[in-house]
Design a protein around this motif. Structure first.
Motif, PDB file in Angstrom:
ATOM      1  N   THR A 146       1.075  -1.450   0.165  1.00 49.20           N
ATOM      2  CA  THR A 146       0.041  -0.097   0.147  1.00 49.20           C
ATOM      3  C   THR A 146       0.537   0.957   0.308  1.00 49.20           C
ATOM      4  O   THR A 146       2.215   1.118   0.063  1.00 49.20           O
ATOM      5  N   SER A 147       0.368   2.516  -0.290  1.00 48.85           N
ATOM      6  CA  SER A 147       0.737   3.938   0.064  1.00 48.85           C
ATOM      7  C   SER A 147       2.017   3.677  -1.625  1.00 48.85           C
ATOM      8  O   SER A 147       3.317   4.074  -1.065  1.00 48.85           O
ATOM      9  N   VAL A 148       2.156   2.760  -2.730  1.00 47.96           N
ATOM     10  CA  VAL A 148       2.358   2.779  -3.896  1.00 47.96           C
ATOM     11  C   VAL A 148       1.593   3.834  -5.252  1.00 47.96           C
ATOM     12  O   VAL A 148       0.297   3.913  -5.106  1.00 47.96           O
ATOM     13  N   THR A 149       2.272   5.198  -5.570  1.00 48.36           N
ATOM     14  CA  THR A 149       1.324   5.487  -6.120  1.00 48.36           C
ATOM     15  C   THR A 149       1.192   5.430  -7.616  1.00 48.36           C
ATOM     16  O   THR A 149       0.420   5.358  -8.043  1.00 48.36           O
ATOM     17  N   ASP A 150       3.057   4.559  -8.613  1.00 45.03           N
ATOM     18  CA  ASP A 150       1.904   4.418  -9.405  1.00 45.03           C
ATOM     19  C   ASP A 150       2.771   2.436  -9.721  1.00 45.03           C
ATOM     20  O   ASP A 150       4.034   2.685 -10.172  1.00 45.03           O
ATOM     21  N   ALA A 151       1.798   1.451  -9.087  1.00 44.76           N
ATOM     22  CA  ALA A 151       2.382   0.039  -9.172  1.00 44.76           C
ATOM     23  C   ALA A 151       2.945   0.161 -10.395  1.00 44.76           C
ATOM     24  O   ALA A 151       4.328  -1.125 -10.880  1.00 44.76           O
ATOM     25  N   GLU A 152       2.618   0.035 -11.713  1.00 43.70           N
ATOM     26  CA  GLU A 152       2.728  -0.183 -13.513  1.00 43.70           C
ATOM     27  C   GLU A 152       3.920   0.317 -13.169  1.00 43.70           C
ATOM     28  O   GLU A 152       5.231  -0.438 -13.606  1.00 43.70           O
ATOM     29  N   GLY A 153       4.216   2.152 -12.934  1.00 48.65           N
ATOM     30  CA  GLY A 153       5.740   2.968 -13.276  1.00 48.65           C
ATOM     31  C   GLY A 153       6.701   1.979 -12.411  1.00 48.65           C
ATOM     32  O   GLY A 153       7.838   1.549 -13.113  1.00 48.65           O
ATOM     33  N   ALA A 154       5.815   1.599 -11.412  1.00 53.39           N
ATOM     34  CA  ALA A 154       7.449   1.397 -10.187  1.00 53.39           C
ATOM     35  C   ALA A 154       7.584  -1.141 -11.028  1.00 53.39           C
ATOM     36  O   ALA A 154       8.336  -1.281 -10.229  1.00 53.39           O
ATOM     37  N   GLU A 155       7.713  -0.962 -11.789  1.00 54.07           N
ATOM     38  CA  GLU A 155       7.408  -1.904 -12.186  1.00 54.07           C
ATOM     39  C   GLU A 155       7.254  -3.038 -10.665  1.00 54.07           C
ATOM     40  O   GLU A 155       7.814  -4.603 -11.110  1.00 54.07           O
ATOM     41  N   LEU A 156       5.947  -2.983 -10.509  1.00 56.92           N
ATOM     42  CA  LEU A 156       5.100  -4.140  -8.959  1.00 56.92           C
ATOM     43  C   LEU A 156       4.656  -5.379 -10.076  1.00 56.92           C
ATOM     44  O   LEU A 156       4.849  -5.775 -10.016  1.00 56.92           O
ATOM     45  N   VAL A 157       3.972  -4.846 -10.874  1.00 56.41           N
ATOM     46  CA  VAL A 157       3.659  -5.304 -11.294  1.00 56.41           C
ATOM     47  C   VAL A 157       3.192  -5.529 -12.961  1.00 56.41           C
ATOM     48  O   VAL A 157       3.128  -4.327 -13.553  1.00 56.41           O
ATOM     49  N   ASN A 217       3.626 -12.349  -7.616  1.00 58.08           N
ATOM     50  CA  ASN A 217       3.247 -12.144  -6.608  1.00 58.08           C
ATOM     51  C   ASN A 217       3.162 -10.868  -5.439  1.00 58.08           C
ATOM     52  O   ASN A 217       2.979 -11.149  -4.304  1.00 58.08           O
ATOM     53  N   VAL A 218       2.980 -10.315  -6.721  1.00 55.60           N
ATOM     54  CA  VAL A 218       2.561  -8.298  -5.747  1.00 55.60           C
ATOM     55  C   VAL A 218       1.451  -7.992  -6.309  1.00 55.60           C
ATOM     56  O   VAL A 218       1.719  -8.331  -7.447  1.00 55.60           O
ATOM     57  N   THR A 219       0.336  -7.406  -5.239  1.00 52.77           N
ATOM     58  CA  THR A 219      -0.587  -6.001  -5.371  1.00 52.77           C
ATOM     59  C   THR A 219      -1.312  -5.726  -4.468  1.00 52.77           C
ATOM     60  O   THR A 219       0.043  -6.042  -3.486  1.00 52.77           O
ATOM     61  N   GLY A 220      -1.708  -5.012  -4.649  1.00 56.03           N
ATOM     62  CA  GLY A 220      -2.497  -4.149  -2.984  1.00 56.03           C
ATOM     63  C   GLY A 220      -2.657  -2.971  -3.586  1.00 56.03           C
ATOM     64  O   GLY A 220      -3.410  -3.383  -5.208  1.00 56.03           O
ATOM     65  N   THR A 221      -2.428  -1.907  -3.266  1.00 53.27           N
ATOM     66  CA  THR A 221      -3.499  -0.680  -3.363  1.00 53.27           C
ATOM     67  C   THR A 221      -2.575   0.934  -3.994  1.00 53.27           C
ATOM     68  O   THR A 221      -1.468   0.799  -2.459  1.00 53.27           O
ATOM     69  N   VAL A 222      -3.235   0.946  -4.279  1.00 52.65           N
ATOM     70  CA  VAL A 222      -2.393   3.068  -4.606  1.00 52.65           C
ATOM     71  C   VAL A 222      -2.897   3.310  -3.669  1.00 52.65           C
ATOM     72  O   VAL A 222      -4.306   3.834  -3.493  1.00 52.65           O
ATOM     73  N   ASP A 223      -1.789   4.865  -3.617  1.00 54.85           N
ATOM     74  CA  ASP A 223      -2.150   5.871  -2.707  1.00 54.85           C
ATOM     75  C   ASP A 223      -2.175   7.271  -3.807  1.00 54.85           C
ATOM     76  O   ASP A 223      -2.860   8.137  -3.186  1.00 54.85           O
ATOM     77  N   THR A 224      -3.218   7.166  -4.708  1.00 57.45           N
ATOM     78  CA  THR A 224      -3.729   7.904  -5.691  1.00 57.45           C
ATOM     79  C   THR A 224      -4.498   7.884  -6.107  1.00 57.45           C
ATOM     80  O   THR A 224      -4.827   6.567  -7.091  1.00 57.45           O
ATOM     81  N   HIS A 225      -5.944   8.492  -5.889  1.00 54.11           N
ATOM     82  CA  HIS A 225      -6.828   8.261  -6.518  1.00 54.11           C
ATOM     83  C   HIS A 225      -7.364   9.509  -8.516  1.00 54.11           C
ATOM     84  O   HIS A 225      -6.460  10.227  -8.200  1.00 54.11           O
ATOM     85  N   PRO A 226      -7.751   9.013  -8.892  1.00 50.09           N
ATOM     86  CA  PRO A 226      -7.749   9.254 -10.564  1.00 50.09           C
ATOM     87  C   PRO A 226      -8.104  10.546 -11.029  1.00 50.09           C
ATOM     88  O   PRO A 226      -7.349  11.580 -11.865  1.00 50.09           O
ATOM     89  N   ASP A 227      -8.739  10.922  -9.730  1.00 44.32           N
ATOM     90  CA  ASP A 227      -8.975  12.664  -9.949  1.00 44.32           C
ATOM     91  C   ASP A 227      -8.613  13.773  -8.993  1.00 44.32           C
ATOM     92  O   ASP A 227      -8.587  14.890  -8.665  1.00 44.32           O
ATOM     93  N   ALA A 228      -7.614  13.256  -8.124  1.00 44.89           N
ATOM     94  CA  ALA A 228      -7.350  13.663  -6.916  1.00 44.89           C
ATOM     95  C   ALA A 228      -6.139  14.638  -7.431  1.00 44.89           C
ATOM     96  O   ALA A 228      -6.309  16.000  -7.060  1.00 44.89           O
ATOM     97  N   ILE A 229      -4.605  14.242  -8.727  1.00 45.71           N
ATOM     98  CA  ILE A 229      -4.204  15.182  -9.068  1.00 45.71           C
ATOM     99  C   ILE A 229      -4.667  16.573 -10.067  1.00 45.71           C
ATOM    100  O   ILE A 229      -4.710  17.764  -9.427  1.00 45.71           O
TER     101      ILE A 229
END
Length: 343
Positions: free
Chosen positions: A131-142, A151-163
């Motif tokens: 969790t507390s990950v902003t860009d899971a794809e960009g970080a090459e986590l998934v 073996n990795v998944t979770g929740t990100v800390d950026t809502h699409p509308d926030a920025i």
């Protein structure tokens, strides 16, 4: 005499039979104890060791961990936590990941992008929930948010509308032109956010200019913030772990110079930021915990669970900070006061 001997012999024989029967009864006792111990053994087998890796301590990450633990507890998961904090040191971060893998933990909870990256590099066998990950794809986590694939998944800390909402508010409501951003360019999640912000400004023709001030450690934060004074009319502090861990330094510089500072999450509003389109970090930690429960119970695997976004987006303002920088809060903003949030 013979009859007396016979009666004595019969008595001894009968006594021996009784003793053997008694011994037979005693020999069955351990079997009964063993059977009663069996449920205890099964219960012990259901206790899990969760390795926790966190890049640094600050209220948002700590709240996410609290939410994670609450989800497991509510699901009846008996867990023991091996918590290790890197204190912002990437070499320590790597060591922590390797230590948790060597310890053979059942699952790793990675709280932040650097923590998740180090854990993912350390193992492809132990399930990792972040969790507390902003860009899971960009970080090459998934492989992708929809299909993590490993073996990795979770929740990100950026809502699409926030920025987008934040930039629109800066431009239309605060009349901003030059926005100062203090961040650690060495954090992938921070670089991704800044690049995304710049691209969005260009795509939407918002007419905002981003003025960067990069830091390497939390000790650099105040000086970086001071370097922006006189060059910007507003500030935007994203969910950068290095900066957020020393947020009060930025808040003091912004407020002392009447510079409104938008932030990336509610904890930073509570600590003195002007406002944020955000969510509770406790909530994304809780949602990550729910994903961990499914993995531990064998109901699903990380590869099959899409990365989740925060579910609830709110606009929150710190009224004391608004007064300090001389901004009147408008009714049409529909903003909640940070003091009204449920703790």
């Amino acid at each position: 005499m013979k009859r007396k001997w016979k009666r004595s012999a019969m008595a001894l024989f009968s006594g021996a039979i009784l003793m053997l029967a008694a011994c037979g009864n005693n020999s069955s006792a351990p079997e009964e104890e063993s059977s009663t111990d069996q449920p205890a053994q099964e219960e012990e087998a259901q206790k899990y060791t969760i390795g926790v890796t966190q890049i640094v301590e600050h209220p948002s990450l700590n709240a996410a961990f609290d939410g994670f633990k609450a989800a497991l507890e509510e699901a009846g998961i008996d867990a023991e936590y091996d918590v290790q904090i890197a204190q912002g040191d990437n070499s320590a971060n790597t060591s922590i990941a390797n230590n948790l893998v060597s310890a053979g933990v059942d699952l790793i909870f990675a709280n932040s992008t650097p923590s998740a990256q180090a854990a993912a590099s350390a193992t492809s066998d132990i399930p990792i929930i972040f969790t507390s990950v902003t860009d899971a794809e960009g970080a090459e986590l998934v492989e992708s948010n929809e299909n993590p694939g490993g073996n990795v998944t979770g929740t990100v800390d950026t809502h699409p509308d926030a920025i987008p909402n934040t930039l629109k508010f800066l431009k239309e409501e605060l009349n901003a032109e030059k926005v100062g951003m203090v961040f650690n360019s060495g954090e992938q999640n921070s670089r991704a956010q800044v690049d995304s912000i710049k691209q969005l400004i260009e795509d939407e023709g918002l007419g905002l200019e981003i003025v960067e001030a990069s830091v390497a450690t939390s000790a650099d934060v105040k000086q970086a913030a001071e370097s922006l004074v006189g060059s910007v009319d507003s500030m935007y502090t994203i969910t950068d772990n290095t900066v957020v861990s020393a947020l009060e330094s930025v808040v003091s510089v912004a407020n002392d110079n009447n510079i409104p500072m938008m932030v990336g999450e509610f904890d930073s509003v509570e600590r003195g930021g002007f406002g944020a389109y955000g969510f509770e970090y406790y909530d994304i930690g809780y949602e990550a915990g729910q994903m961990a429960v499914k993995v531990l119970k064998g109901e699903s695997e990380p590869a099959e669970m899409p990365v989740q976004y925060p579910q609830n987006l709110k606009f929150v303002i710190n009224k004391e900070t608004a007064d300090a920088v001389g901004i009147e809060i408008k009714d049409e903003w529909n903003a909640e006061d940070v003091k009204e949030l449920e703790k």
